[in-house]
Design an enzyme around this catalytic site. Structure first.
Site, mmCIF file in Angstrom:
data_model
loop_
_atom_site.group_PDB
_atom_site.id
_atom_site.type_symbol
_atom_site.label_atom_id
_atom_site.label_comp_id
_atom_site.label_asym_id
_atom_site.label_seq_id
_atom_site.Cartn_x
_atom_site.Cartn_y
_atom_site.Cartn_z
ATOM 1 C CE LYS A 153 45.732 36.563 44.320
ATOM 2 N NZ LYS A 153 46.131 36.279 45.730
ATOM 3 C CB ILE A 154 43.204 35.081 36.346
ATOM 4 C CG1 ILE A 154 41.896 35.876 36.270
ATOM 5 C CG2 ILE A 154 43.148 33.885 35.394
ATOM 6 C CD1 ILE A 154 41.564 36.404 34.879
#
EC number: 2.2.1.2
Length: 364
Positions: free
Chosen positions: A140-141
């Site tokens: 997750k970014i």
């Protein structure tokens, strides 16, 4: 199989769990959700892990072992998180395989302290994905300005990405553009066009943010309108010539994911967002409480309109009450990043305290 959750699956929407803990892995809760409620993936974030690790003793043995081996801080937490997410990924592996990789994913968030550092995020995403050693694990970014650069480069490098902390159509489109550029660069370099990604739009936080700014009759409407506006843009992108060219080369859509879909207002229906966000080719991540409520009495009366329905009219009504949706989207993204950073710091402090207590060593 629950009939209500099965309806969402039948119309083409995946249900993912917005939670993870070692207890639900140990006691069979997650396996039961998969079996009984059509759950086909899950997401995690620093707040979820802060709650999971901070409560009870489920992590104590591993914390003590890792601490005695000299592990601490982010390194120790990563080992805890990968242990849980690896087990969850294995539970979801059958659905991942049977859907050809469309479903069956789990997600691990980068340190929120990297949110404004693209290069650090790129390096960490590659390292964590390799350490997980699972084909069905997203990194997750956040969809911040620095995150957009990290997303494009990570996709080009072949790292599956869950873009998080998106709050508007514009933020979604920036994330989608980064995904498209990453795939186009891969094709130009002679690499496979297949790197999976999802884009996570947070919904209920809009309504929490404006609840004291609008009349009671207008509450709990803005988040759904923003979601409808974004869904329209998502479907239009999938019809574009640019996307069709990439699809022909073997690329898969970056699916739109609706997050923050638990009802926060006790006066509103507890399944409000799940029912309103029913839409083909999307994902809804929901907390346990909302999942159980929808399984018991949830209804799907209509799917989200492809043309956005009344989204623009509803958003215009909120402007009358002084709501600037563009400015609020930026504020919500920053507040979300700050909240995750605070949870991250508390998480690491809690792990340090537990490590000291369990090993008899002084806390750092």
């Amino acid at each position: 199989m629950n009939a209500n959750t099965k309806k969402l699956q039948a119309l083409g929407q995946s249900l993912w769990l917005d939670n993870i803990s070692r207890q639900m892995l140990d006691d069979g809760t997650l396996a039961r959700y998969i079996r009984d409620f059509s759950i086909t993936g899950l997401t995690s974030n620093p707040t979820i892990f802060e709650h999971a690790i901070g409560k009870g003793v489920a992590y104590d043995e591993q914390i003590a072992t890792l601490a005695r081996a000299g592990r601490s801080g982010e390194d120790l937490f990563t080992q805890l998180a990968l242990s849980d997410l690896g087990r969850a990924a294995d539970l979801f592996r059958p659905v991942h395989d049977t859907t050809g990789g469309i479903d069956g994913w789990v997600s691990l968030e980068l340190s929120p302290l990297m949110a404004d550092d693209a290069d650090q995020s790129i390096d960490a995403a590659a390292r964590l994905h390799a350490a997980a050693a699972r084909p069905n694990l997203y990194i997750k970014i956040p969809g911040t300005k620095a995150g957009v650069k990290a997303i494009e480069t990570s996709i080009f490098a072949g790292v599956p990405i869950n873009v998080t902390l998106l709050f508007s159509r514009e933020q979604y489109l920036a994330a989608a553009e980064a995904y498209l550029r990453g795939i186009e660069r891969r094709i130009a370099a002679g690499k496979s066009a297949r790197v999976d990604s999802v884009a996570s739009l947070f919904v209920s936080r809009w309504d929490v943010a404006v609840k004291d700014q609008v009349p009671a009759a207008e509450r709990n409407r803005l988040g759904i309108a923003i979601a409808r506006r974004t869904y329209k843009a998502y479907r239009e992108l999938l019809q574009s010539a640019r996307w069709q060219k990439l699809a022909a080369a073997g690329a898969r859509p970056q699916r739109l994911l609706f997050g923050s879909t638990g009802t926060k207002d006790p006066a509103a229906p507890d399944t409000l967002y799940v029912s309103a966000l029913a839409a083909p080719s999307t994902i809804d991540t929901i907390p346990d409480k909302t999942l159980l409520a929808f399984a018991e009495h949830g209804k799907v009366e209509a799917t989200m309109p492809l043309d956005g329905g009344d989204a623009e009219a509803v958003i215009a009504e909120f402007r009358v009450h002084g709501v600037d949706e563009a400015a609020l989207a930026e504020r919500l993204q920053q507040e979300g990043a700050d909240a995750f950073a605070n949870s991250w710091k508390s998480l690491l402090e809690g792990i340090a305290d537990k490590s000291a207590m369990l090993t008899g060593a002084p806390a750092a």
